[in-house]
Design an enzyme around this catalytic site. Structure first.
Site, PDB file in Angstrom:
ATOM      1  N   GLU A  81       0.796  -1.223   0.000  1.00  0.00           N
ATOM      2  CA  GLU A  81       0.000   0.000   0.000  1.00  0.00           C
ATOM      3  C   GLU A  81       0.831   1.276   0.000  1.00  0.00           C
ATOM      4  O   GLU A  81       0.728   2.105   0.886  1.00  0.00           O
ATOM      5  CB  GLU A  81      -0.972  -0.027   1.177  1.00  0.00           C
ATOM      6  CG  GLU A  81      -1.942  -1.168   0.971  1.00  0.00           C
ATOM      7  CD  GLU A  81      -3.123  -1.187   1.907  1.00  0.00           C
ATOM      8  OE1 GLU A  81      -2.921  -0.999   3.095  1.00  0.00           O
ATOM      9  OE2 GLU A  81      -4.240  -1.402   1.425  1.00  0.00           O
ATOM     10  N   GLU A 125      -4.282 -10.496  -0.006  1.00  0.00           N
ATOM     11  CA  GLU A 125      -5.106 -10.413   1.196  1.00  0.00           C
ATOM     12  C   GLU A 125      -6.538 -10.733   0.795  1.00  0.00           C
ATOM     13  O   GLU A 125      -7.021 -10.257  -0.223  1.00  0.00           O
ATOM     14  CB  GLU A 125      -5.071  -9.013   1.819  1.00  0.00           C
ATOM     15  CG  GLU A 125      -3.703  -8.627   2.337  1.00  0.00           C
ATOM     16  CD  GLU A 125      -3.625  -7.203   2.888  1.00  0.00           C
ATOM     17  OE1 GLU A 125      -4.644  -6.674   3.369  1.00  0.00           O
ATOM     18  OE2 GLU A 125      -2.520  -6.629   2.828  1.00  0.00           O
TER      19      GLU A 125
HETATM   20  C1  GAL Z   1      -5.165  -3.931   3.893  1.00  0.00           C
HETATM   21  C2  GAL Z   1      -3.753  -3.703   4.391  1.00  0.00           C
HETATM   22  C3  GAL Z   1      -3.490  -4.443   5.664  1.00  0.00           C
HETATM   23  C4  GAL Z   1      -4.609  -4.215   6.637  1.00  0.00           C
HETATM   24  C5  GAL Z   1      -5.898  -4.640   6.027  1.00  0.00           C
HETATM   25  C6  GAL Z   1      -7.082  -4.382   6.911  1.00  0.00           C
HETATM   26  O1  GAL Z   1      -5.524  -2.946   3.020  1.00  0.00           O
HETATM   27  O2  GAL Z   1      -2.820  -4.084   3.443  1.00  0.00           O
HETATM   28  O3  GAL Z   1      -2.277  -4.018   6.196  1.00  0.00           O
HETATM   29  O4  GAL Z   1      -4.679  -2.863   6.937  1.00  0.00           O
HETATM   30  O5  GAL Z   1      -6.130  -3.894   4.878  1.00  0.00           O
HETATM   31  O6  GAL Z   1      -7.025  -5.006   8.117  1.00  0.00           O
END
Ligand code: GAL
Length: 945
Positions: free
Chosen positions: A403, A472
């Site tokens: 990010e 993620e």
């Molecule tokens: C993503 C980010 C993570 C965490 C997650 C939400 O966008 O990469 O570090 O913030 O969201 O828990």
């Protein structure tokens, strides 16, 4: 510009190199140091001043906010200081650390380096009064040459650590802001003629079965690997020889040594080749399916100081739950963790220490990724990542960071990696066009989006042809994630969709008396609350139901009903089922009546077989055959018998039981109606006692204490805000009529919130039979009801003595419509207290699903039995849903004098809207005309019924 605000990397350190141990002398400087915290650099006295006797003591490694100095602070995206790069606040907490040490008597003279494995965020270092330099890049090592400065006795090492530095702009990961020397400090003798650095290049050709080996290192280094018959081999000379490959499933490491006359370095070599072919990420020619998690380093007491024992605990928990991959979000972990990944077998995306997310809310204006003044810092961080971890076979992808939007500095990092290490592809999610990365990566894409990518319908040509992964997905905040099954189906359907990494491994709760703390609990003026509590493990590493569910979804051996018996499918990427034994148990209404071993031929990766059912005795009740696949013998990570897959097949249904004859009629006494074993309030028609036990309810109930996902608003408006807006949390019950003629008691009601025009008609029809009551509930929506309801069922309070539950149905753990794969049908028991899942931020939990019957009894055996028609869901708690909704920490929940039951016909799913898609259509609880029935029976003490 001061070194603190200099956007460049630190200075004074020696070039980065691989992390390794050797037989050269080393001295750990971990332990008790002297410490003094100043509120700012201006207020900090000279760090070299002679007398430190008045200073505090502090363990190293540590993060000082967790030792009574200052306080932790949590933000997700926002910087907790003005965004004015590269400037940081003048109030910059500054911790002076001092360590006095003597050299061991046999310490050799000559070169030596002082190694810091991690200092957050900026350290300036002096040894014996001479400045060594400055380190930034908190989760990366730095080494300083100190040989000439060392003396046999009373060396004084001084490290001044600043909480904020220009580097803080590059370290905006979603986690606690914590400062200090948080990884090891070691003094290493570097003998002349020793091994400064090495890089084992060990590839595997899956066609020929040959490994190729070449070690890039200094001159005159010889390689020994006894198990391969390699002895005294000049390390730089290539070798080709038959080997067993390294994979996460078969982490074959060959132990050996690199040596010169001056130094000996133990090495553990894994042969494997990472490639991208046909748009797929492969290792040793085989497509991978990444069943991964994102792992931050966290310990509830020490924060990002993670002991080797804790790192091992993580690896064992991952392996036992079938996790096969880790993304080191969002920085390189302690090197010990990666060595464990090599040893136990986990695929790793090793991510650089980089995130500039806080520029996002500012439209990415002045984002460091595109500003030349940060180029050196970006390259320095990447270089230190790759050099440190280059010998780890577990590392299969390098990740530039997280990010940080996009920009030239990122592209340059990628170029540098490609040039330095062409053997591992480059990952970075933020390069949306995939112009400088090798894999297409997304976070929180919906199943529909993944499906489009799988069908290669992406309009970006470059992206379309790359392997796809979700770096993620399935945000595990609070109760959830829901909807994992849909992703698994996509990963298995499309060869280019190669799995992903659940966000995230562990809740970052910090242990304080009574509970785990989250953002805001330390008085931070700007914080993101419990968004830091989003892991598959609770902060103390107890697996949450989300991990149990994930493990079931990704189990490597899948067992289900096949066309002609039991189908066994092998979902390993490499190995066969040779190491697995199969057993079965037949349960009649949850009681084991027969069991045995199941003969299953060896199933190869990607294959399945169907075997006939074993001969089974007849059962009187509803019976299920449970087949389990377990490890035939112990592995490094689990004992023999550890289950790697299970499935259930229904064998005989519940026998049709004719409805028991109705035993009316309803009697009226003073203010009361009596029907069978039930007593009712004559005016309201509410059940007040059953079999002599006082009860309150049941009455219609649609509320649940909202979950983090219910409250989550990504991508649309939060489900919970619509529910609150509709007033579903404060429904009122208006009695329309109580008809007690003949054998039936019919209570007509309308259940509706204040200030709204919609409602739900709820008609309760009670009949009595020998020993109990039957209740039918007919629900009819009236007016503009909300699109979804949290749940639909009954709420009832029973005496607090009914503290034990036993049930036949789904269990043993909680389950919800889109998170129920781990629930099997069986007979389970638990105390009411044991039915609770202690989510760090209290919320709906503990639902047991597909329950045929349940009993809630007290120590004398008396209580209540509920039978479904055919099934229901229940929760049982010592507090109300309202109290659960109101609580902010687990220790605010106080047991009252009652047990509160919910008995449901339906629940809304969980989804992952805390960050990602909400509840998918099939799992949404859309209100409609509904009828359901239950029977309620008093249980007499000592009688098992
Ligand atoms: C993503 C980010 C993570 C965490 C997650 C939400 O966008 O990469 O570090 O913030 O969201 O828990």
């Amino acid at each position: 510009m001061s070194y603190v605000e200099d956007p460049g990397p630190g200075h004074g350190s020696v070039p980065p190199r691989a992390s390794f141990t050797s037989d050269a002398p080393s001295l750990s400087l971990n332990g008790t140091w002297r410490f003094r915290l100043s509120p700012s650099i201006a207020a900090a006295p000279d760090p070299l001043e002679a007398d430190d006797s008045g200073w505090d003591e502090l363990p190293v490694p540590s993060l000082w906010q967790l030792h009574g100095h200052g306080a932790p602070a949590y933000t997700n995206v926002h910087y907790p200081f003005p965004v004015d790069p590269p400037h940081v606040p003048s109030d910059n907490p500054t911790g002076d650390h001092r360590r006095h040490f003597d050299l061991p008597d046999d310490w050799p003279s000559g070169p030596a380096v002082l190694r810091f494995d991690g200092i957050d965020s900026c350290g300036r270092i002096w040894l014996n009064g001479t400045e060594l330099g400055v380190t930034k890049g908190s989760r990366l090592p730095s080494e300083f040459e100190v040989g000439p400065l060392l003396r046999p006795r009373d060396n004084v090492l001084v490290v001044r650590v600043h909480q904020w530095s220009a580097g803080s702009y590059l370290e905006d990961q979603d986690m606690w802001w914590l400062s200090g020397i948080f990884r090891s400090v070691t003094l290493l003798s570097r003998p002349a003629g020793g091994i400064g650095d090495y890089w084992v290049r060990a590839d595997y050709d899956h066609v020929s079965g040959l490994g190729t080996l070449r070690v890039e290192t200094g001159p005159d280094v010889v390689l020994d690997i006894p198990s391969l018959g390699i002895a005294g081999h000049p390390a730089g000379d290539p070798l080709e020889l038959p080997v067993e490959p390294w994979t996460a499933e078969t982490p074959r490491l060959y132990e050996g040594t690199l040596s010169t006359a001056a130094e000996r370095v133990p090495v553990r070599i894994g042969f494997r080749t990472v490639s991208i072919e046909d748009g797929q990420l492969k290792v040793n020619g085989q497509r991978l399916l990444l069943r991964g998690v994102n792992r931050h380093e966290h310990d509830p007491r020490t924060g990002r100081v993670v002991s080797p024992e804790t790192a091992l605990a993580d690896v064992l928990l991952m392996k036992r739950h079938h996790v096969n991959a880790v993304r080191t979000s969002h920085y390189p972990p302690d090197p010990a963790f990666l060595e464990l990944c090599d040893e136990y077998g986990l695929w790793v995306i090793d991510e650089c220490d980089l995130e500039t997310h806080g520029f996002g809310p500012l439209g990415w204006e002045r984002n460091p990724s595109g500003e030349p003044m940060w180029t050196d810092a970006y390259l320095d961080r990447m270089r230190r990542t790759v050099e440190r971890d280059k010998n780890r076979p577990s590392v299969i992808l390098w990740s530039l960071g997280n990010e940080s939007h996009t920009g030239d500095n990122l592209a340059r990092m990628a170029d540098w990696v490609r040039h330095r290490d062409p053997t591992r592809p480059v990952h970075y999610e933020g390069d949306h066009d995939c112009s400088y990365v090798d894999v297409h990566s997304r976070m929180y894409a919906t199943p529909d989006e993944v499906d489009r990518i799988g069908r290669r319908e992406d309009d970006n040509e470059r992206r379309r042809d790359l392997p796809f992964l979700l770096c993620e997905y399935a945000h595990a905040m609070g109760n959830g994630p829901g909807g994992l099954l849909e992703y698994r189906e996509l990963f298995e359907r499309y060869p280019n969709c190669q799995g992903g990494f659940v966000w995230e491994w562990i809740d970052h709760g910090l242990a304080v008396p009574g509970h785990f703390a989250y953002g805001g609990d330390f008085g931070e003026p700007l914080h993101d609350g419990n968004f830091v509590i989003d892991g598959l493990l609770f902060p103390d590493r107890t697996p949450s139901p989300g991990l149990t569910e994930f493990a079931k979804i990704i189990e490597p051996v899948r067992i289900d009903a096949g066309p002609a018996g039991i189908r066994v499918s092998n979902h390993y990427d490499f190995v066969s089922t040779e190491h697995v034994t199969f057993s079965w148990v037949l349960e009649d209404e949850g009681i084991a009546v027969a069991q045995g071993v199941l003969d299953v031929p060896v199933v190869h990766s990607g294959q399945s077989v169907t075997v006939p059912l074993p001969p089974l005795p007849p059962c009187a009740g509803e019976s299920w055959l449970t087949v389990s696949a377990s490890l035939a013998s112990a592995t490094a990570w689990a004992p023999a018998g550890h289950v790697v897959g299970w499935g259930q097949l229904p064998v005989s249904p519940a026998p049709a039981r004719p409805a028991p004859p109705v035993r009316g009629p309803v009697f009226r006494t003073a203010g009361q109606l009596v029907l069978g074993t039930g007593e009712f309030d004559a005016a309201t028609g509410a059940l007040t006692a059953l079999g002599g036990h006082p009860v309150d309810g049941p009455r219609l109930d649609v509320w649940r204490a909202t979950t983090d996902n219910d409250r989550g608003s990504s991508p649309g408006p939060a489900e919970a805000s619509r529910w609150f807006e509709a007033g579903l949390h404060r429904m009122q019950h208006r009695v329309i009529a109580v008809d007690a003629d003949g054998d039936e008691l019919v209570v007509r009601t309308r259940v509706a919130p204040p200030a709204r025009a919609f409602g739900l008609f709820a008609d309760y029809t009670w009949t009595a039979f020998d020993g109990g009551l039957r209740l039918r509930v007919d629900v009819t929506p009236d007016g503009p009801v909300p699109d979804t309801l949290p749940r639909l069922g009954l709420a009832m309070a029973v005496p607090g003595t009914f503290g034990s539950a036993e049930w036949f149905g789904g269990g043993p753990g909680e389950a919800y419509p889109d998170s129920r794969q781990a629930a099997r049908i069986g007979r389970f028991s638990s105390s009411v207290d044991g039915l609770q899942t202690p989510y760090v931020f209290p919320q709906e939990n503990g639902n047991r699903t597909a329950v045929r019957w349940a009993r809630f009894t007290g120590p004398d055996g008396t209580g209540l039995r509920v039978d479904g028609d055919p099934t229901f869901d229940f929760t049982a708690r010592r507090w109300t849903s309202a109290a659960l909704e109101a609580a902010r920490h687990t220790d605010e929940l106080e047991s009252g004098s009652l047990v509160h039951l919910t008995l449901d016909v339906a629940q809304h799913g969980l989804g992952t809207a805390a960050c990602g898609p909400g509840v998918l259509a099939p799992y949404r609880l859309v209100p409609g005309k509904t009828s359901f029935a239950l029977t309620l029976r008093p249980v007499a003490g000592g009688v098992a019924n």
